[in-house]
Design a protein around this motif. Sequence first.
Motif, PDB file in Angstrom:
ATOM      1  N   VAL A   1       0.813  -1.223   0.000  1.00 62.13           N
ATOM      2  CA  VAL A   1       0.000   0.000   0.000  1.00 62.13           C
ATOM      3  C   VAL A   1       0.848   1.276   0.000  1.00 62.13           C
ATOM      4  CG1 VAL A   1      -1.758   1.303   1.295  1.00 62.13           C
ATOM      5  CG2 VAL A   1      -1.903  -1.187   1.186  1.00 62.13           C
TER       6      VAL A   1
ATOM      7  N   TYR B   1       3.074   3.847  -3.704  1.00 58.68           N
ATOM      8  CA  TYR B   1       2.163   4.992  -3.766  1.00 58.68           C
ATOM      9  C   TYR B   1       2.888   6.251  -3.284  1.00 58.68           C
ATOM     10  CZ  TYR B   1      -2.303   7.532  -3.266  1.00 58.68           C
ATOM     11  OH  TYR B   1      -3.339   8.431  -3.372  1.00 58.68           O
ATOM     12  N   THR B   2       3.557   6.127  -2.149  1.00 59.10           N
ATOM     13  CA  THR B   2       4.236   7.297  -1.570  1.00 59.10           C
ATOM     14  C   THR B   2       5.382   7.762  -2.461  1.00 59.10           C
ATOM     15  OG1 THR B   2       3.591   6.665   0.653  1.00 59.10           O
ATOM     16  CG2 THR B   2       5.511   8.106   0.475  1.00 59.10           C
TER      17      THR B   2
ATOM     18  N   TRP C   1       5.240  11.489  -3.834  1.00 59.90           N
ATOM     19  CA  TRP C   1       6.184  12.484  -3.292  1.00 59.90           C
ATOM     20  C   TRP C   1       7.560  12.458  -3.949  1.00 59.90           C
ATOM     21  CZ3 TRP C   1       4.202  16.079  -0.167  1.00 59.90           C
ATOM     22  CH2 TRP C   1       2.976  15.794   0.447  1.00 59.90           C
TER      23      TRP C   1
ATOM     24  N   ARG D   1      -1.648   9.930   8.063  1.00 61.04           N
ATOM     25  CA  ARG D   1      -3.017  10.303   7.670  1.00 61.04           C
ATOM     26  C   ARG D   1      -3.835   9.066   7.293  1.00 61.04           C
ATOM     27  NH1 ARG D   1      -3.920  15.537   5.431  1.00 61.04           N
ATOM     28  NH2 ARG D   1      -5.112  14.614   3.732  1.00 61.04           N
TER      29      ARG D   1
ATOM     30  N   TYR E   1     -12.981   6.189   5.149  1.00 63.81           N
ATOM     31  CA  TYR E   1     -11.626   6.722   4.971  1.00 63.81           C
ATOM     32  C   TYR E   1     -11.259   7.680   6.093  1.00 63.81           C
ATOM     33  CZ  TYR E   1      -7.469   7.855   2.233  1.00 63.81           C
ATOM     34  OH  TYR E   1      -6.179   7.991   1.791  1.00 63.81           O
TER      35      TYR E   1
ATOM     36  N   ASN F   1      -7.575   3.462  -5.104  1.00 64.57           N
ATOM     37  CA  ASN F   1      -6.134   3.742  -5.162  1.00 64.57           C
ATOM     38  C   ASN F   1      -5.430   2.611  -5.909  1.00 64.57           C
ATOM     39  OD1 ASN F   1      -6.735   5.903  -3.583  1.00 64.57           O
ATOM     40  ND2 ASN F   1      -5.381   5.373  -1.880  1.00 64.57           N
TER      41      ASN F   1
ATOM     42  N   ARG G   1      -4.513   7.283  -8.176  1.00 60.83           N
ATOM     43  CA  ARG G   1      -5.892   6.908  -7.845  1.00 60.83           C
ATOM     44  C   ARG G   1      -6.868   7.358  -8.923  1.00 60.83           C
ATOM     45  NH1 ARG G   1      -6.312  10.933  -2.525  1.00 60.83           N
ATOM     46  NH2 ARG G   1      -6.021  12.855  -3.677  1.00 60.83           N
TER      47      ARG G   1
ATOM     48  N   TYR H   1       0.987  20.114  -3.084  1.00 60.78           N
ATOM     49  CA  TYR H   1       1.444  19.618  -1.777  1.00 60.78           C
ATOM     50  C   TYR H   1       2.803  20.214  -1.441  1.00 60.78           C
ATOM     51  CZ  TYR H   1      -1.888  15.777  -2.691  1.00 60.78           C
ATOM     52  OH  TYR H   1      -2.999  15.016  -2.962  1.00 60.78           O
TER      53      TYR H   1
ATOM     54  N   TYR I   1       0.292  21.534   4.860  1.00 63.31           N
ATOM     55  CA  TYR I   1      -0.569  20.524   4.234  1.00 63.31           C
ATOM     56  C   TYR I   1      -1.912  20.592   4.966  1.00 63.31           C
ATOM     57  CZ  TYR I   1      -1.463  15.712   2.400  1.00 63.31           C
ATOM     58  OH  TYR I   1      -1.931  14.582   1.764  1.00 63.31           O
TER      59      TYR I   1
HETATM   60  N1  UDP Z   1      -0.708   6.774   1.046  1.00 59.54           N
HETATM   61  C1  UDP Z   1      -0.149   5.627   0.513  1.00 59.54           C
HETATM   62  N2  UDP Z   1      -0.985   4.729  -0.105  1.00 59.54           N
HETATM   63  C2  UDP Z   1      -2.312   4.930  -0.223  1.00 59.54           C
HETATM   64  C3  UDP Z   1      -2.872   6.091   0.319  1.00 59.54           C
HETATM   65  C4  UDP Z   1      -2.032   7.003   0.940  1.00 59.54           C
HETATM   66  O1  UDP Z   1       1.054   5.424   0.561  1.00 59.54           O
HETATM   67  O2  UDP Z   1      -2.999   4.070  -0.829  1.00 59.54           O
HETATM   68  C5  UDP Z   1       0.200   7.736   1.714  1.00 59.54           C
HETATM   69  C6  UDP Z   1       0.816   8.718   0.696  1.00 59.54           C
HETATM   70  O3  UDP Z   1       2.110   9.066   1.156  1.00 59.54           O
HETATM   71  C7  UDP Z   1      -0.123   9.890   0.779  1.00 59.54           C
HETATM   72  C8  UDP Z   1      -0.444   9.921   2.272  1.00 59.54           C
HETATM   73  O4  UDP Z   1      -0.528   8.530   2.631  1.00 59.54           O
HETATM   74  O5  UDP Z   1       0.487  11.088   0.346  1.00 59.54           O
HETATM   75  C9  UDP Z   1      -1.714  10.649   2.633  1.00 59.54           C
HETATM   76  O6  UDP Z   1      -2.793  10.130   1.870  1.00 59.54           O
HETATM   77  P1  UDP Z   1      -4.153  10.962   1.689  1.00 59.54           P
HETATM   78  O7  UDP Z   1      -5.122  10.066   0.998  1.00 59.54           O
HETATM   79  O8  UDP Z   1      -4.541  11.548   2.987  1.00 59.54           O
HETATM   80  O9  UDP Z   1      -3.672  12.113   0.696  1.00 59.54           O
HETATM   81  P2  UDP Z   1      -4.482  13.294  -0.052  1.00 59.54           P
HETATM   82  O10 UDP Z   1      -5.898  12.832  -0.233  1.00 59.54           O
HETATM   83  O11 UDP Z   1      -4.317  14.515   0.793  1.00 59.54           O
HETATM   84  O12 UDP Z   1      -3.726  13.373  -1.354  1.00 59.54           O
END
Ligand code: UDP
Length: 392
Positions: free
Chosen positions: A157, A161-162, A166, A180, A191, A289, A298, A337, A372
């Motif tokens: 997960v 994604y991260t 980023w 988060r 969520y 996602n 996503r 961001y 943020y």
């Molecule tokens: N994140 C992840 N996998 C996911 C969802 C979130 O790694 O499937 C990590 C990722 O670093 C993301 C952070 O958790 O930037 C925060 O996710 P959030 O959905 O809160 O981000 P936003 O909706 O603000 O873009």
Amino acid sequence: MYDVVIVGAGLSGAVMAERFANQLNKTVLVLEKRTHIAGNCFDYVDAATGILVHQYGPHLFHTDNASVFQYLSRFTEWVDYRHKVVANLTLVGQEVLVPLPFNFSSIRACFPNEHAELLIRKLRTRYGEGARVSILALRQEQDEELIKLADFVYQQVFINYTTKQWGKTPEQIDSAVTARVPIVCSEENGYFSDPYQCVPRNGYTAMVGNMLASPLIDVQLDTDFRERLNIDLMAKSIELDGQPFNGEVIYSANLDLLQLDHEALPYRSLRFEFETLVLKTFQQETTVNYPQHPSMTRITEFKHIPNSRQNADQTVIVKEFPVDYDPNDPVASVPYYPVFDEYSQTIFKQLKAQAEQVPNLTLVGRLAQYQYFDMDDAVANALTLFEKWKSL
Ligand code: UDP
């Protein structure tokens, strides 16, 4: 002449404009670079389908702050909505939709029965029912089974994604960011966990329009603030239309625009691909996602959100592709961001210190304060700054 000039008609600027006009009877000029109000929560009804679309990606309101909720309720009615997200994972050759945040149902979707129940028992004993544990904290576990679970969730997960989102690993970014989306010790599939979860009945743009509706507020769209306002950090003074301006200036745009020869503040941006499909629905939940996809994070399908037109024969989806922010590239020119690292904090602090020398300048919001912020944070922050300003 105006009492107050506000740069930016997003949520932060709108709260400030509304408070100055409606509480203090001040005349307010709002300068907005875009051709619309409401900043990144701008939404509009898509002409072809009648579906309410979020132009800058999904915005789902949630808060635990009763006063923010009450404040915004002056400008909109709400429709209850609990946002649901699933991760699309391929596990042993099979596509599986796994609820996020990762919770007990997610464990059952990913592991054979007995193993799943063992992991759930261990999480319950270790953290207690309902606990929310960040992935980085879970990775510090001593228990062998929980370490394996943490590694699985991290690999499936978070890591890809991260890194896409980023350009850095979870360890290289502020730990609050991955926190988060914690691992949740319950069956709950929402969520968010906040007591207030809802969307404005007529959308965010209509809500912000109501905030700016006072006859004391003039909004000038399609106007770079620099066309009318000269904020001189060196001279510590401000001019409006070439004349000294001693009223209050509330600034919610990018902080580095105040000092163009200064190093730019780094951001991540997003490229969006919108598609209209001749389908009743495209996916089972509002947001799916794709942690394993090479470039997309996503897909959001707007008609699942209950203030949108749900009975349309077509559907509108948006795919998100994170990219490095580049003010000169039209598809990467929106700073979404802030990137928190030592470099950006150093630049931010320098700029902030200079801006604070200008006596009638107040920085507010996600861009100017380099934060943020969720929508509720932006509103709470602006209300607090307004009260602080009043008490000076
Ligand atoms: N994140 C992840 N996998 C996911 C969802 C979130 O790694 O499937 C990590 C990722 O670093 C993301 C952070 O958790 O930037 C925060 O996710 P959030 O959905 O809160 O981000 P936003 O909706 O603000 O873009």
